[in-house]
Design a protein around this motif. Structure first.
Motif, PDB file in Angstrom:
ATOM      1  N   UNK A 185       0.937  -1.185  -0.009  1.00 10.67           N
ATOM      2  CA  UNK A 185       0.125  -0.027   0.033  1.00 10.67           C
ATOM      3  C   UNK A 185       1.011   1.320   0.171  1.00 10.67           C
ATOM      4  N   UNK A 186       0.611   2.172  -0.855  1.00  6.70           N
ATOM      5  CA  UNK A 186       1.354   3.382  -1.109  1.00  6.70           C
ATOM      6  C   UNK A 186       2.690   3.317  -1.812  1.00  6.70           C
ATOM      7  N   UNK A 187       3.169   2.129  -2.085  1.00  8.20           N
ATOM      8  CA  UNK A 187       4.317   2.096  -3.054  1.00  8.20           C
ATOM      9  C   UNK A 187       4.241   2.341  -4.321  1.00  8.20           C
ATOM     10  N   UNK A 188       5.454   2.934  -4.874  1.00  2.00           N
ATOM     11  CA  UNK A 188       5.422   3.225  -6.136  1.00  2.00           C
ATOM     12  C   UNK A 188       6.280   2.288  -7.114  1.00  2.00           C
ATOM     13  N   UNK A 189       6.479   1.176  -6.246  1.00  3.36           N
ATOM     14  CA  UNK A 189       7.393   0.161  -6.975  1.00  3.36           C
ATOM     15  C   UNK A 189       6.694  -1.129  -6.873  1.00  3.36           C
ATOM     16  N   UNK A 190       6.614  -1.777  -8.140  1.00  3.09           N
ATOM     17  CA  UNK A 190       6.039  -3.313  -8.091  1.00  3.09           C
ATOM     18  C   UNK A 190       7.223  -4.337  -7.348  1.00  3.09           C
ATOM     19  N   UNK A 191       6.929  -5.092  -6.543  1.00  2.00           N
ATOM     20  CA  UNK A 191       7.805  -6.015  -6.020  1.00  2.00           C
ATOM     21  C   UNK A 191       7.527  -7.239  -6.705  1.00  2.00           C
ATOM     22  N   UNK A 192       8.675  -8.033  -7.174  1.00  2.00           N
ATOM     23  CA  UNK A 192       8.572  -9.417  -7.867  1.00  2.00           C
ATOM     24  C   UNK A 192       9.568 -10.086  -7.169  1.00  2.00           C
ATOM     25  N   UNK A 193       9.082 -11.090  -6.573  1.00  2.00           N
ATOM     26  CA  UNK A 193       9.753 -12.185  -5.903  1.00  2.00           C
ATOM     27  C   UNK A 193       9.978 -13.311  -6.877  1.00  2.00           C
ATOM     28  N   UNK A 194      11.158 -13.876  -7.285  1.00  2.00           N
ATOM     29  CA  UNK A 194      11.422 -14.870  -8.259  1.00  2.00           C
ATOM     30  C   UNK A 194      12.120 -16.139  -7.776  1.00  2.00           C
ATOM     31  N   UNK A 195      11.635 -17.245  -7.992  1.00  2.00           N
ATOM     32  CA  UNK A 195      12.339 -18.458  -7.582  1.00  2.00           C
ATOM     33  C   UNK A 195      12.338 -19.543  -8.704  1.00  2.00           C
ATOM     34  N   UNK A 196      13.614 -20.324  -8.713  1.00  2.00           N
ATOM     35  CA  UNK A 196      13.629 -21.486  -9.537  1.00  2.00           C
ATOM     36  C   UNK A 196      14.180 -22.542  -8.662  1.00  2.00           C
ATOM     37  N   UNK A 197      13.469 -23.742  -8.863  1.00  2.00           N
ATOM     38  CA  UNK A 197      13.772 -24.660  -7.897  1.00  2.00           C
ATOM     39  C   UNK A 197      14.384 -26.206  -8.819  1.00  2.00           C
ATOM     40  N   UNK A 198      15.157 -26.612  -8.303  1.00  2.00           N
ATOM     41  CA  UNK A 198      15.749 -27.864  -8.770  1.00  2.00           C
ATOM     42  C   UNK A 198      15.563 -29.088  -7.933  1.00  2.00           C
ATOM     43  N   UNK A 199      14.460 -29.918  -8.260  1.00  2.00           N
ATOM     44  CA  UNK A 199      14.113 -31.040  -7.437  1.00  2.00           C
ATOM     45  C   UNK A 199      14.723 -32.198  -7.623  1.00  2.00           C
ATOM     46  N   UNK A 200      15.350 -32.236  -8.609  1.00  2.00           N
ATOM     47  CA  UNK A 200      16.208 -33.502  -9.141  1.00  2.00           C
ATOM     48  C   UNK A 200      17.544 -33.832  -8.135  1.00  2.00           C
ATOM     49  N   UNK A 201      18.069 -35.166  -8.219  1.00  2.00           N
ATOM     50  CA  UNK A 201      19.067 -35.432  -7.679  1.00  2.00           C
ATOM     51  C   UNK A 201      20.535 -35.226  -8.248  1.00  2.00           C
TER      52      UNK A 201
END
Length: 659
Positions: A185-201
């Protein structure tokens, strides 16, 4: 309060059409490859990542080349996230792209917004479109998800409000990822949280670049005194910033040719990039330090770059450039992601007001001071820390559905992926044969003589194919998986076994033809292509089963067009002009009317010595909708007709020596 709502966005749009039904067996022709002469001079970590598991195949995906250039109004589902300062419009059906970022107090659009949807051949798998903020994951180039749906849902945000979560299964690297967007609320910035996962062995190679399209009448700022310059002549070299070769290259229109400028941001320096107009207004992107790379892409002022700008939108629309942020210094690199691990970061997008004119370091200091005032670096780190506990939050209301491929992989391996559920309800017709193989140990037999459908090539699926009943269909899929795995001799043996008992031999013959071409047996490849096309054409157009569902019944016209095009090229390459003409004449009239096949017709006429008629094809005009980025096939064919300059409408050359 921050809200998330559904809307409908109406744009003049060209249809995507069907995917190419033939598996992409040939090596990937990616424009962003480094000349080996430059590798020795790279920093050690960069050289290592440039050579780390480059993508060599598009499998298990298909090429998306069924689109055209006839646009009609079409409705796109949109998701709008909004507070009292910003409004972001997201297209979940088109890779989750942020199509617009509007700053409400100043009534300014911060991005380049394309007024049309026009696919062009820039994504790794073909169809891509320009504008907005796109999330590029997978391998060097534009993501294969550019024109594909992703999952979307509401999730709790760190500030007690709501986030918009986007997620999908990236199939080239076999990795799930997510993008969380929220507006405090009130922010002039769009926040973007990003994540890439490697579930492999096992470790995996990964790649990420956030590509932000902005109007090109800007000055681009990034905290660097050097950049790695990469052009379409495929040379990579270190150059000074801002001035190089007599011009200030931080102004996009000061470059003549398309080029990438990868900024060398010093260690410890805040990671940011901005594009400001002459009045000092514009957009800034900043992030936590994991997203280390920053880049400017320019189309340049040369005829080829201008033509591409026109090609991607409509007349009268202003040009654009791209400012970008990635996991590595350059887009030529892939990053190692350890087994059963993940990488995550936070980005922020918002307005910036600072003077773009003046001495470079003074301009940077002012811009960085203004950024620090608007969004302190410490606040970005704090927002990332606040977001991390919410990255695993289970989604609430579903807002859009992506593909069923993630659900299939989760079923196969039993992975638990908090925050990014891949529900069995998303499984569809494309996944059905593979679900049956997983559960019953056998692939279902095809109905009629439809195309075989998508092949899964990861090692677990290949192992299942090796133990199932050796039907022609299973041998076909096994051969494709073996080919992808580098076992080409065994792939050929599988296809040859399947051919012995196949009712429809054309899919196997086509695979064998590609194998012959790759081994230099061009005459035998031409024979097999001709036989494959004959076999396909034996089935009447209106026979039931000629056009089935997405589980394998690719549209018959798409099959015939794709196989016919490859057959003609193979026959022309061996001088069998009459046989190539015979294939061309058997294509549907509507196929021959497409721009790609008008170019094929011109090439065929040149091979027949009918240069005047070939020139007439050019004079009548055609548009090759799926012309590949950097492809100079039109110019090469034109040069065979005389020494006149290439007409502007056909000039897509991107190399300095291409003029």
């Amino acid at each position: 309060m921050t809200t998330i709502r559904r809307e409908v966005l109406t744009l003049p749009a060209a249809p995507l059409g069907p995917d190419n039904p033939l598996p992409p067996l040939r090596p990937l022709d990616e424009a962003h490859r480094i000349d080996e002469r430059d590798r020795a001079g790279l920093p050690r970590d960069m050289a290592r990542q440039v050579g780390h598991e480059p993508l060599r195949s598009l499998l298990p995906l298909r090429v998306r080349d069924g689109y055209d250039r006839v646009r009609e109004d079409r409705e796109f589902d949109a998701l709008v996230i909004e507070n009292d300062r910003l409004r972001a419009t997201v297209l979940p059906g088109l890779g989750g792209r942020v199509a617009s970022l509007h700053h409400k107090p100043t009534d300014r659009e911060l991005l380049y917004v394309n007024p049309v949807f026009q696919p062009a051949n820039f994504a790794l798998n073909g169809a891509w479109y320009s504008g907005g903020i796109e999330w590029n994951i997978g391998a060097t180039g534009h993501t294969t998800l550019s024109c594909s749906p992703v999952h979307a849902a509401r999730v709790p945000a760190p500030d007690g409000g709501e986030m918009l979560r986007l997620w999908e299964w990236e199939r080239l690297r076999d990795l799930p990822f997510q993008v969380d967007l929220w507006l405090p609320e009130g922010s002039d910035f769009l926040y973007v949280g990003a994540r890439i996962r490697n579930p492999h062995e096992r470790p995996a190679a990964t790649y990420w670049w956030s590509n932000i399209a902005v109007p090109e009448e800007r000055r681009v700022l990034a905290p660097a005194d050097e950049a790695w310059l990469f052009g379409y002549e495929r040379r990579l070299r270190r150059v000074p910033v801002p001035a190089h070769d007599g011009a200030d290259r931080t102004y996009p229109k000061n470059s003549r040719h398309p080029a990438d400028w990868f900024y060398e941001v010093p260690e410890g320096r805040r990671r940011w990039i901005a594009a400001l107009d002459e009045a000092g207004h514009g957009l800034v992107q900043t992030s936590t330090d994991v997203l280390r790379g920053r880049k400017l892409f320019v189309w340049g002022t040369g005829p080829g770059g201008r033509r591409w700008q026109e090609w991607l939108t409509e007349p009268g629309t202003g040009g654009y450039c791209e400012i970008q942020a990635g996991l590595a210094r350059t887009q030529l690199e892939h990053v190692r992601l350890e087994a059963e691990s993940e990488v995550s970061w936070l980005e922020a997008y918002g307005p910036l007001d600072a003077s773009p004119e003046g001495e470079w370091h003074a301009v940077l200091r002012e811009a960085e001071d203004r950024l620090e005032t608007a969004l302190p670096r410490a606040d970005v780190e704090a927002a990332y820390a606040a977001w991390q506990p919410y990255a695993d939050a289970e989604p609430g209301e579903s807002l859009a559905a992506g593909s069923g491929w993630g659900a299939l992989e989760v079923l196969r391996a039993g992975w638990k992926l908090p925050g990014t559920p891949f529900a069995e309800s998303t499984l569809g017709e494309e996944q059905r044969p593979w679900l049956e193989l997983l559960r019953a140990g056998a692939l279902p037999e095809p109905q009629g003589r439809e195309a075989p459908g998508v092949t899964l090539v990861a090692r677990p699926w290949r192992d299942m194919l090796e133990t199932t009943a050796a039907t022609p269909l299973a041998e076909y899929h096994l051969g494709v998986a073996q080919w992808h795995g580098g076992d080409r001799a065994q792939a050929v043996r599988s296809w040859e076994r399947g051919l012995k008992t196949a009712d429809a031999g054309w899919p196997l013959l086509r695979c064998l033809a590609v194998a012959d071409q790759e081994d230099g047996h061009h005459e035998r490849a031409a024979d097999r292509y001709a036989a494959a096309f004959d076999d396909l054409c034996e089935q009447p157009w209106d026979e039931p089963g000629a056009s089935g569902g997405s589980s394998g019944g690719d549209d018959r016209a798409a099959v015939t067009a794709a196989l016919g095009r490859e057959a003609i090229e193979a026959l022309l390459a061996t001088g069998r002009t009459a046989d190539a003409r015979a294939v061309y004449e058997r294509l549907r009239p509507e196929t021959r009317a497409r721009g790609r096949f008008r170019l094929t017709e011109a090439a065929l006429l040149v091979a027949e010595g009918r240069h005047g008629e070939a020139r007439a094809v050019f004079d009548e005009g055609f548009e090759v909708a799926d012309l590949r980025e950097g492809d100079e096939v039109i110019g090469r064919l034109w040069a065979r007709l005389g020494d006149q300059p290439l007409p502007a409408r056909h000039d897509f050359r991107m190399r300095p020596d291409g003029e």
